[in-house]
Design a protein around this motif. Sequence first.
Motif, PDB file in Angstrom:
ATOM      1  N   ALA A  26      -7.363   2.430   6.951  1.00 37.14           N
ATOM      2  CA  ALA A  26      -7.060   2.797   8.339  1.00 37.14           C
ATOM      3  C   ALA A  26      -8.103   3.779   8.854  1.00 37.14           C
ATOM      4  O   ALA A  26      -8.554   3.666  10.003  1.00 37.14           O
ATOM      5  CB  ALA A  26      -5.669   3.406   8.437  1.00 37.14           C
ATOM      6  N   SER A  29     -11.250   1.798   9.387  1.00 37.49           N
ATOM      7  CA  SER A  29     -11.109   0.966  10.579  1.00 37.49           C
ATOM      8  C   SER A  29     -11.417   1.755  11.840  1.00 37.49           C
ATOM      9  O   SER A  29     -12.156   1.294  12.714  1.00 37.49           O
ATOM     10  CB  SER A  29      -9.687   0.409  10.649  1.00 37.49           C
ATOM     11  OG  SER A  29      -9.428  -0.137  11.903  1.00 37.49           O
ATOM     12  N   GLY A  54      -8.401  -2.770  10.418  1.00 39.16           N
ATOM     13  CA  GLY A  54      -7.171  -2.218  10.977  1.00 39.16           C
ATOM     14  C   GLY A  54      -5.974  -3.119  10.754  1.00 39.16           C
ATOM     15  O   GLY A  54      -4.877  -2.648  10.446  1.00 39.16           O
ATOM     16  N   ALA A  74      -4.916   3.110  12.204  1.00 38.52           N
ATOM     17  CA  ALA A  74      -5.096   1.666  12.086  1.00 38.52           C
ATOM     18  C   ALA A  74      -4.971   1.002  13.453  1.00 38.52           C
ATOM     19  O   ALA A  74      -5.762   0.113  13.799  1.00 38.52           O
ATOM     20  CB  ALA A  74      -4.071   1.081  11.115  1.00 38.52           C
TER      21      ALA A  74
END
Length: 112
Positions: A26, A29, A54, A74
């Motif tokens: 996350a 991402s 994500g 995320a």
Amino acid sequence: MTYPYDPYNPYQVPGYPPPPRNNGMAIASMVVSLAAILTCYGALLVGPVGAILGHVSMREINQNPQAFSNRSMALTGIIVGWSVFALWALILTFVILAATGVLGAALQESFN
């Protein structure tokens, strides 16, 4: 004899579960998606990578919500990644259509 309380871990309280930890994908991402904003044409490749990271991290967080806590990172990676990709795809499409004359002769003259 083993003790349920670890004196070297200040976050562990006897009788309570350990706090949720951050999901590394996350964080990656969000960082990759925000980096896609800074890269011009690389956003067409970097943006989807951040969004896919994500989605994968969101699935892990949803499968085990007690273990991970950064669902918002995320979600940020997903939204920013796909938004940057869509924006650059629209810009690139407009430039190609304007340069080939599909949008009109006036726009084609301005690109030449």
